[in-house]
Design an enzyme around this catalytic site. Structure first.
Site, PDB file in Angstrom:
ATOM      1  N   PRO A  22       1.329   2.905   0.488  1.00 62.84           N
ATOM      2  CA  PRO A  22       2.250   4.270   0.890  1.00 62.84           C
ATOM      3  C   PRO A  22       3.049   4.580  -0.367  1.00 62.84           C
ATOM      4  O   PRO A  22       3.379   3.826  -1.253  1.00 62.84           O
ATOM      5  CB  PRO A  22       3.163   3.610   1.896  1.00 62.84           C
ATOM      6  CG  PRO A  22       2.434   2.458   2.430  1.00 62.84           C
ATOM      7  CD  PRO A  22       1.767   1.771   1.284  1.00 62.84           C
TER       8      PRO A  22
ATOM      9  N   GLY B 174       8.710   2.357  -2.287  1.00 61.46           N
ATOM     10  CA  GLY B 174       9.457   0.856  -3.008  1.00 61.46           C
ATOM     11  C   GLY B 174       8.183   0.090  -2.928  1.00 61.46           C
ATOM     12  O   GLY B 174       8.473  -1.189  -3.164  1.00 61.46           O
ATOM     13  N   LEU B 175       6.952   0.254  -2.909  1.00 58.34           N
ATOM     14  CA  LEU B 175       5.976  -0.710  -2.951  1.00 58.34           C
ATOM     15  C   LEU B 175       5.222  -0.568  -4.342  1.00 58.34           C
ATOM     16  O   LEU B 175       4.008  -1.303  -4.587  1.00 58.34           O
ATOM     17  CB  LEU B 175       5.026  -0.370  -1.796  1.00 58.34           C
ATOM     18  CG  LEU B 175       5.392  -0.950  -0.242  1.00 58.34           C
ATOM     19  CD1 LEU B 175       4.548  -0.531   0.656  1.00 58.34           C
ATOM     20  CD2 LEU B 175       6.004  -2.240  -0.384  1.00 58.34           C
ATOM     21  N   GLY B 176       5.574   0.276  -4.968  1.00 60.58           N
ATOM     22  CA  GLY B 176       4.808   0.493  -6.604  1.00 60.58           C
ATOM     23  C   GLY B 176       3.518   1.027  -6.499  1.00 60.58           C
ATOM     24  O   GLY B 176       2.863   0.831  -7.383  1.00 60.58           O
ATOM     25  N   SER B 177       3.383   2.185  -5.636  1.00 56.72           N
ATOM     26  CA  SER B 177       2.162   2.823  -5.586  1.00 56.72           C
ATOM     27  C   SER B 177       1.675   3.613  -6.844  1.00 56.72           C
ATOM     28  O   SER B 177       0.879   3.129  -7.478  1.00 56.72           O
ATOM     29  CB  SER B 177       2.307   3.857  -4.473  1.00 56.72           C
ATOM     30  OG  SER B 177       3.288   4.918  -4.840  1.00 56.72           O
TER      31      SER B 177
ATOM     32  N   ALA C 167       0.711   0.904  -9.473  1.00 54.81           N
ATOM     33  CA  ALA C 167      -0.583   0.289  -8.997  1.00 54.81           C
ATOM     34  C   ALA C 167      -1.655   1.088  -9.671  1.00 54.81           C
ATOM     35  O   ALA C 167      -2.716   1.018 -10.272  1.00 54.81           O
ATOM     36  CB  ALA C 167      -0.490  -0.299  -7.626  1.00 54.81           C
TER      37      ALA C 167
ATOM     38  N   ASP D 146       8.270  -3.537 -11.928  1.00 61.24           N
ATOM     39  CA  ASP D 146       7.229  -3.039 -11.175  1.00 61.24           C
ATOM     40  C   ASP D 146       5.732  -3.451 -11.903  1.00 61.24           C
ATOM     41  O   ASP D 146       5.063  -4.011 -11.631  1.00 61.24           O
ATOM     42  CB  ASP D 146       7.230  -1.777 -10.892  1.00 61.24           C
ATOM     43  CG  ASP D 146       8.027  -1.376  -9.544  1.00 61.24           C
ATOM     44  OD1 ASP D 146       9.016  -2.287  -9.461  1.00 61.24           O
ATOM     45  OD2 ASP D 146       8.084  -0.234  -8.979  1.00 61.24           O
TER      46      ASP D 146
END
Ligand code: PMV
Length: 319
Positions: free
Chosen positions: A101, A105-108, A111, A152
């Protein structure tokens, strides 16, 4: 030239977000259930130098040189070519897909950068080693986030739990006692850069108060590392709760995050906190594997738009 692909996982921050920007330690772990993928294929019929970008998740299908110079995807490709001293690459297509997503906060974004850097450097016959992949992803992040700590790009490149202090060598944490985390998404997009900027303004106005909160968060992170290593989940849960309270004091939580944290604790989680930049995005809860599905349902019934159950330290988890 055959197609080449590379993957990069998402991440969550277990302890220490924001304080890590100010030199305190933080712990982050990879989340391999969701990931970014970059696939490079040749375009033998086009002349050299033509790079096509195909990113169906964001509805983008364009020639690289037609994107704005500051477009994140153009910046990543340019950084790789510059690092490898490739002036005119062979004609190729970079297809980017991601199940991570965005802005939560998930580092999209990181990545995606890591996947492109890996795939493109390998395709050009000069695969970059991990430290250089991480460093390049950091350089790209600096353009968009102003003042990223570097956590990250580190956790996402190495896809291992990290104990991270800015400008110091990364320490990997060996998780011999796996633990289960529930990730709950408020569904509210919150760009990290604006929250980091807000904290910076508050710190500037009141440095002693903020430095003291950062110190407390740093202390919790050190204790958190010991709890992770010893597998003490009761302590780990309490530390997550204390870290969340300090993030509230920093002003980076939100009613939606606090709500999901409370719901998770009432449903039996051992501890819970917001994760990442805050003011939206995701929260995490430490749960027993046996109660994970129950807590997941309760979170979904109470406003979480997406949930992920992930086991940290499980041997053999694919990236
Ligand atoms: O990318 P996010 O939202 O997980 O935030 C990263 C953590 C921060 O400490 C808020 C920023 C940083 O660069 O470390």
């Amino acid at each position: 030239m055959p197609a080449i692909f590379a993957l990069a996982p998402a991440k969550i921050i277990l302890f220490g977000e924001h304080a890590v920007v100010y030199g305190r330690p933080a712990i982050a772990v990879p989340v391999t259930q969701v990931r970014a993928k970059a696939v490079i294929t040749p375009n033998p019929l086009s002349p050299p130098g033509i790079v096509l970008i195909d990113a169906p998740n964001i509805g983008l299908n364009a020639q690289l040189e037609n994107l704005p110079v500051s477009h994140p995807l153009r910046v990543v490709v340019a950084c790789v070519l510059k690092t490898l001293r490739v002036i005119t690459p062979p004609s190729l297509t970079i297809r980017i897909t991601s199940t991570i997503p965005l802005a939560s906060g998930l580092g999209s974004g990181t990545a995606v950068s890591v996947a492109i850097i890996r795939a493109l450097s390998a395709y050009l016959g000069k695969p970059l080693p991990e430290p250089e992949v991480s460093e390049l992803a950091y350089q790209v992040e600096k353009i968009y986030h102003g003042n990223p700590s570097g956590i990250d790009n580190s956790v996402i490149t190495y896809a291992k739990p990290v104990f991270f202090i800015r400008n110091q060598p990364i320490q990997f944490i060996d998780v011999t006692h796996p633990f289960t985390l529930m990730i709950g998404d408020t569904g509210i997009k919150s760009p990290t850069s604006s929250v980091v900027e807000k904290v910076h303004k508050s710190w500037h106005t009141n440095p002693s108060v903020y430095e003291s909160i950062f110190d407390k968060i740093g202390g919790i992170t050190v204790e958190g590392k010991e709890a992770v290593q010893s597998g003490n989940s009761l302590i780990l849960g309490q530390l997550l709760n204390r870290n969340h309270a300090l993030l509230q004091e920093l002003g980076v939580s939100s009613p939606e995050l606090d709500h999901l944290v409370r719901i998770a604790l009432e449903a039996g989680a051992l501890g819970a906190k917001l994760s990442g930049g805050g003011q939206g995005g995701n929260m995490i809860a430490l749960v027993e594997p046996t109660t994970a599905s129950k807590i997941e349902r309760i979170l979904q019934d109470n406003g979480a738009v997406r949930t992920i159950i992930t086991s940290i330290g499980k041997v053999g988890q694919p990236v």
